[in-house]
Scaffold this active site. Structure first.
Site, PDB file in Angstrom:
ATOM      1  CB  SER A 109     -65.038  -9.635 -11.189  1.00  0.00           C
ATOM      2  OG  SER A 109     -64.389  -9.302 -12.390  1.00  0.00           O
ATOM      3  CD  GLU A 110     -65.043 -10.775  -7.204  1.00  0.00           C
ATOM      4  OE1 GLU A 110     -64.155 -11.646  -7.316  1.00  0.00           O
ATOM      5  OE2 GLU A 110     -64.859  -9.580  -7.464  1.00  0.00           O
ATOM      6  CB  SER A 111     -72.985  -9.839  -7.512  1.00  0.00           C
ATOM      7  OG  SER A 111     -72.978  -9.552  -8.895  1.00  0.00           O
TER       8      SER A 111
END
Length: 279
Positions: free
Chosen positions: A46-48
């Protein structure tokens, strides 16, 4: 050949291989924006997060990318980064500089291990959601509370359903939903201190998110404003069960229904892997 080291954490859970996955690139000095976006797409979480030296009064600066775009703020990247970075530093509070300002995260420990964290989130502005009718028509739902858009992170619109079973039964057409709105769509139900939510954000490259910390704070604010919870009351939010990544988030708001003064979102995280890219 540069080595870019990263840590993988499962966030808003105390059990490995559940919660929301996060990659934290612990030293992103010299990494340009184009490469950050490519690495986030390669990880496909979903995010880094990419960690940089602070520009202001913070321990570090972080940049947050979905597989498709950069976000000024997101909850599980902030909490997960706090667990990854504060452990070696033995900090009781870590201040993370984001595109939405400096976010303090207070950490609780069991011995040397960080067991829980509370982040203080910005208080978001809100407004009626202009695409509410179109989203309701697509999903086949009708919100039992006013549908409002809170400008936190990518922005979230909140749809209150009649039961947790109705939330679980949702099966969106993600392509069509992404054409209607660029904002996250949070559908929720519950009562008292227990709530269930699902969050869809196909336009940001995230069809369904396992745990959305930046949506948990505004959800508590929304519930308090509409008299569904008491100010100062801690709620527990379940998310991610339908996609095999069960998560638990905690949230509380202080102030009045007319003027929220403080929003906090909490949870646990587990570090599950370490690695590096050689590029």
């Amino acid at each position: 050949m540069a080595a870019l080291r990263y840590v993988v954490a499962d966030v808003f859970t105390d059990t490995a291989l559940t919660g929301n996955q996060l990659a934290v690139f612990t030293d992103a000095r010299g990494v340009d924006e184009e490469l950050m976006q490519k690495l986030a797409k390669e990880m496909n979480y979903s995010e880094s997060v990419f960690v940089l030296p602070p520009e202001g009064d913070a321990h570090v600066r972080i940049r947050i990318f979905t597989p498709a775009t950069e976000l000024p703020f997101a909850g599980h990247p902030v909490l997960g980064s706090a667990f990854v970075l504060a452990g070696p530093l033995q900090l009781g509070e870590i201040r993370l500089e984001t595109g939405a300002g400096v976010i303090p995260v207070t950490l609780e420990r069991e011995g040397a291990r960080i067991s829980f964290g509370w982040m203080q989130q910005p208080i978001p502005p809100f407004e009626p959601f202009a695409q509410a009718g179109a989203v309701e028509g697509l999903l086949g739902i009708r919100s039992v509370l006013p549908v409002e858009l809170y400008h936190q992170g990518p922005g979230f619109a909140y749809f209150a359903l009649e039961s947790e079973a109705a939330v679980a039964a949702l099966s969106p057409d993600f392509g069509a939903l992404g054409e209607i709105t660029a904002y996250g769509i949070s559908c929720f139900a519950g009562s008292g201190t227990k709530w269930k939510t699902r969050m869809f954000a196909p336009a940001s490259g995230v069809a369904e998110d396992p745990a959305t910390g930046s949506a948990a704070g505004p959800l508590a604010m929304h519930l308090a404003r509409h008299g569904r919870i008491a100010l100062g009351e801690e709620i527990e939010i379940s998310q991610g069960d339908e996609i095999g990544r069960p998560s638990r988030l905690h949230a509380r708001v202080d102030g009045t229904a007319e003027q929220v003064e403080r929003i906090e979102v909490g949870g646990s995280a587990v570090i599950v892997a370490r690695g590096e890219f050689r590029l």
